[in-house]
Design an enzyme around this catalytic site. Sequence first.
Site, PDB file in Angstrom:
ATOM      1  N   LEU A   1      71.563 -80.058 -26.990  1.00 33.39           N
ATOM      2  CA  LEU A   1      71.412 -80.048 -28.438  1.00 33.39           C
ATOM      3  C   LEU A   1      70.732 -81.347 -28.834  1.00 33.39           C
ATOM      4  O   LEU A   1      71.000 -82.401 -28.245  1.00 33.39           O
ATOM      5  CB  LEU A   1      72.775 -79.952 -29.146  1.00 33.39           C
ATOM      6  CG  LEU A   1      73.560 -78.655 -29.016  1.00 33.39           C
ATOM      7  CD1 LEU A   1      74.888 -78.772 -29.769  1.00 33.39           C
ATOM      8  CD2 LEU A   1      72.768 -77.465 -29.538  1.00 33.39           C
ATOM      9  N   ASP A   2      69.874 -81.286 -29.848  1.00 31.50           N
ATOM     10  CA  ASP A   2      69.281 -82.505 -30.377  1.00 31.50           C
ATOM     11  C   ASP A   2      70.378 -83.482 -30.772  1.00 31.50           C
ATOM     12  O   ASP A   2      71.475 -83.077 -31.175  1.00 31.50           O
ATOM     13  CB  ASP A   2      68.432 -82.199 -31.615  1.00 31.50           C
ATOM     14  CG  ASP A   2      67.126 -81.507 -31.293  1.00 31.50           C
ATOM     15  OD1 ASP A   2      66.755 -81.455 -30.110  1.00 31.50           O
ATOM     16  OD2 ASP A   2      66.476 -81.008 -32.239  1.00 31.50           O
ATOM     17  N   ARG A   3      70.071 -84.758 -30.725  1.00 33.37           N
ATOM     18  CA  ARG A   3      71.038 -85.783 -31.104  1.00 33.37           C
ATOM     19  C   ARG A   3      71.555 -85.570 -32.525  1.00 33.37           C
ATOM     20  O   ARG A   3      72.741 -85.789 -32.815  1.00 33.37           O
ATOM     21  CB  ARG A   3      70.392 -87.176 -30.989  1.00 33.37           C
ATOM     22  CG  ARG A   3      71.334 -88.330 -31.269  1.00 33.37           C
ATOM     23  CD  ARG A   3      70.635 -89.663 -31.088  1.00 33.37           C
ATOM     24  NE  ARG A   3      69.624 -89.884 -32.112  1.00 33.37           N
ATOM     25  CZ  ARG A   3      69.874 -90.447 -33.298  1.00 33.37           C
ATOM     26  NH1 ARG A   3      71.103 -90.842 -33.611  1.00 33.37           N
ATOM     27  NH2 ARG A   3      68.910 -90.631 -34.168  1.00 33.37           N
TER      28      ARG A   3
END
Length: 281
Positions: free
Chosen positions: A127-129
């Site tokens: 997942l993106d940060r």
Amino acid sequence: MPGRPGYDGIGPSRLRVQGGNLHDELQRRFGAGAKVLAGEVFCADGTVADASTALPAGAHVFLYRELPDEVPVPFAMPILYRDDDIVVVDKPHFLATMPRGGHVAQTALVRLRRELGLPELSPAHRLDRLTAGVLLFTARRAVRGAYQTMFAAGLVHKTYLAGASGTPTVELPTVLRSRIVKERSRLQAFEAPGEPNAETRVEALGNGRYRLSPRTGRTHQLRVHLASIGIPIDNDPLYPDVIDIAPGDFSRPLQLLAQRLAFLDPVSGVPREFVSRRTLN
């Protein structure tokens, strides 16, 4: 591979050498010859390199890079499920999935390795940060490939929730298909001519909320797709415009939540479904 004090949960970096004296090469390329003299560089067979170590071009060594200064991410990461094969967590906003760039210790992977004492823990997907929600890790190296292949093959049903302002420029629900490219030299991914490699179903839920069902997993796919139809995700610092945010500013989380994962377990054959307990602001 031997560990290093202060690096619990953080593995060494793998480096491909150009060949010749290892100390001289590391000093020339990275100014890191001192690591060899300090016994902090290891050959592929686990032996400790020293000042006389010479390796052929293409050989690999392992070393611990200096840790960057990081701002602690002050949010909990609840465990949704755990067994001998997998660990599923509810990742908070602002916490990277795994070490990269200036984010090392403040990542979901390192936190979990330290908290659970699982050195073989590895993310099955990312997942993106800035994205919160359901994130799955494998607990053992023996099962890692099965779960990572499942995600790569598109066998996982993913559902996201997004909050966005504005009015869509297309009628919803719809399926968005385009070619998304992410270059390392650019912060933003972008849509380019060519065969589509990204697909997202978008449904309106009312009150500025949207359900997103991606069939692919390109970098920043959901953020690019919503911005492309006039409804960029609220608090997005990259789309449509790049906004500079201070490293310790956690006041405006991206309104994107990985709400649900569902799949047929590739090891046990059991249907699985995991749902985030988080909500959007």
